[in-house]
Design an enzyme around this catalytic site. Structure first.
Site, mmCIF file in Angstrom:
data_model
loop_
_atom_site.group_PDB
_atom_site.id
_atom_site.type_symbol
_atom_site.label_atom_id
_atom_site.label_comp_id
_atom_site.label_asym_id
_atom_site.label_seq_id
_atom_site.Cartn_x
_atom_site.Cartn_y
_atom_site.Cartn_z
ATOM 1 N N HIS A 21 2.968 38.779 -24.596
ATOM 2 C CA HIS A 21 1.729 38.023 -24.380
ATOM 3 C C HIS A 21 2.033 36.587 -23.963
ATOM 4 C CE1 HIS A 21 -2.369 36.584 -25.006
ATOM 5 N NE2 HIS A 21 -2.739 37.826 -25.191
ATOM 6 N N ARG B 78 1.541 34.886 -20.381
ATOM 7 C CA ARG B 78 0.252 34.323 -19.948
ATOM 8 C C ARG B 78 0.244 32.811 -20.153
ATOM 9 N NH1 ARG B 78 -4.068 37.590 -19.302
ATOM 10 N NH2 ARG B 78 -5.556 36.384 -20.561
ATOM 11 N N HIS C 203 -10.440 35.178 -18.094
ATOM 12 C CA HIS C 203 -11.158 34.519 -19.172
ATOM 13 C C HIS C 203 -12.597 34.267 -18.740
ATOM 14 C CE1 HIS C 203 -7.296 32.724 -21.167
ATOM 15 N NE2 HIS C 203 -7.485 34.002 -21.441
#
Length: 408
Positions: free
Chosen positions: A330, A333, A357
């Site tokens: 993760h 990102r 997002h």
């Protein structure tokens, strides 16, 4: 004569049912198949009736007599033991249907289709591990706030404070569902607000300094594991999607000729478009020769299923990275977000849209999969080129006010 254990054990089946009587209505029914069933013969309301007392040898002679005596006490008080048993069974079934676990599983079944599989697994895993053992069999309407707090304290005591807060949240959701379906009158978990210390949220560890990225990228290229995992590691920083979205990617979602990947975002259930840099297309074409006939781009040991959710982090650990303090799947990102904005000077709204997002704009649109698409196409190629140059030893020299840094 009263029965004895020896007589019961020596009783042999015949071609017809046999009744071996004990005392006060109790007898053993021996079936042609060899089964031995305890029965109580009694009269109630002028009618002769029979009540099952269990199976020998699971129920011994002594236990059968105790059950007979209990049933005869009911008769003495004017209660039919057969009806009383049905009432008790109905009550037990109702309590089971209204238990915390039953209500929770019903709530979960209603909600899970709208969740990502990993999210659903985490919720049920928490309930099964931390709530059901202590609350599962209790009628949900009878559970008290101190009982729920005791469950949360057990989780907190093992150092999992964030999990304790999540269990608290999930319990509240179950109680509110019970209220909505008429099986509870209030959410007792609401009384526990403030009972737990505030959880300290930490971000996924990541490498965000360009000077540190080169070593990470070279380590990914040098990974000695399977070709599928190797490709996943090489693509993870280039695509910077959520790990679950990468590992469950399907070939049907890709158009390599158009350099596009379209899929549904796991968190928001919205369609998302990822422009593919030329480096990404090259890796995917190479991988397609191996897995292109499968559903998943990164199949697991069972080729009908995707690669394990732990595969990328396990590979990082094999390469010597600490997934608690240095980098996780993760974390790519955060790496992309930081370097793209702070060093490559791409606008934040372009980056956030590529990260899928929700970024409300002046018109109130929370997300548009094609917004800033030209900028995003250019950004994804610039990002891939930047990573190649960093890996080769270049340094980023930001140019203020621009989006095209120099590398030397």
């Amino acid at each position: 004569m009263a029965l004895t254990d020896l007589k019961i054990r020596n009783a042999k089946p015949t071609d017809k049912q046999q009744k071996l009587f004990d005392e006060r209505g109790l007898y053993l029914l021996v079936t042609p198949a060899g089964g031995k069933w305890w029965r109580l013969k009694y009269r109630f309301g002028g009618k002769e009736k029979s009540l099952s007392m269990g199976v020998f040898p699971d129920v011994t002679l002594k236990q059968a007599r105790e059950r007979r005596d209990a049933a005869r006490k009911l008769l003495a008080n004017g209660v039919d033991p057969g009806i009383e048993r049905k009432v008790q069974r109905a009550g037990a079934a109702e309590r089971a249907a209204n238990s915390f676990e039953s209500v929770a599983r019903e709530w979960f079944a209603k909600q899970a289709p709208g969740w990502a599989a990993t999210h659903a697994d985490k919720i049920m895993g928490r309930l099964e591990k931390d709530a059901f053992p202590w609350l599962g069999g209790r009628p949900i309407a009878e559970i008290t706030a101190p009982e729920v707090l005791a469950v949360l304290r057990r989780v907190e005591a093992r150092g999992a404070l964030d999990t304790a807060h999540r269990v608290h949240q999930n319990c509240g959701q179950v109680f509110r569902y019970a209220i909505a379906t008429g099986r509870a009158e209030r959410d007792v978990s609401a009384d526990l607000r403030g009972a737990l210390p505030a959880a300290r949220h930490t971000h996924f560890p990541s490498v965000t300094q360009p000077s540190e990225v080169a070593g990470l990228l070279r380590a990914l290229d040098a990974f000695q594991g399977t070709f599928v995992v190797q490709c996943a590691l090489r693509l993870a920083p280039l695509l910077f999607v959520r790990p679950g979205e990468l590992r469950t990617a399907q070939w049907s979602q890709f158009d390599l000729d158009k350099a596009q990947w379209r899929y549904t975002v796991s968190k928001t259930k919205t369609e998302h478009l990822v422009p593919l840099a030329s480096q990404v297309v090259a890796i995917l074409r190479e991988l397609h020769a191996l897995t292109g006939q499968r559903t998943y781009v990164f199949p697991g040991r069972d080729v009908k299923k995707p690669m394990s959710g732990a595969a990328v982090n396990a590979a990082l650990r094999r390469m010597g990275f600490d997934t608690k303090t240095e980098i996780t799947g993760h974390g790519f990102r955060a790496m992309a977000r930081t370097i793209l904005h702070e060093h490559l000077r791409f606008p934040g709204e372009v980056i956030e849209h590529q990260l899928a997002h929700k970024v409300p704009d002046a018109l109130g649109a929370a997300y548009n999969r094609t917004k800033f698409i030209d900028d995003r196409v250019r950004m994804m190629q610039a990002w891939a080129d930047c990573l190649d140059k960093l890996k080769a030893g270049a340094h980023i020299i930001p140019i203020r006010g621009g989006t095209d840094p120099a590398l030397n």
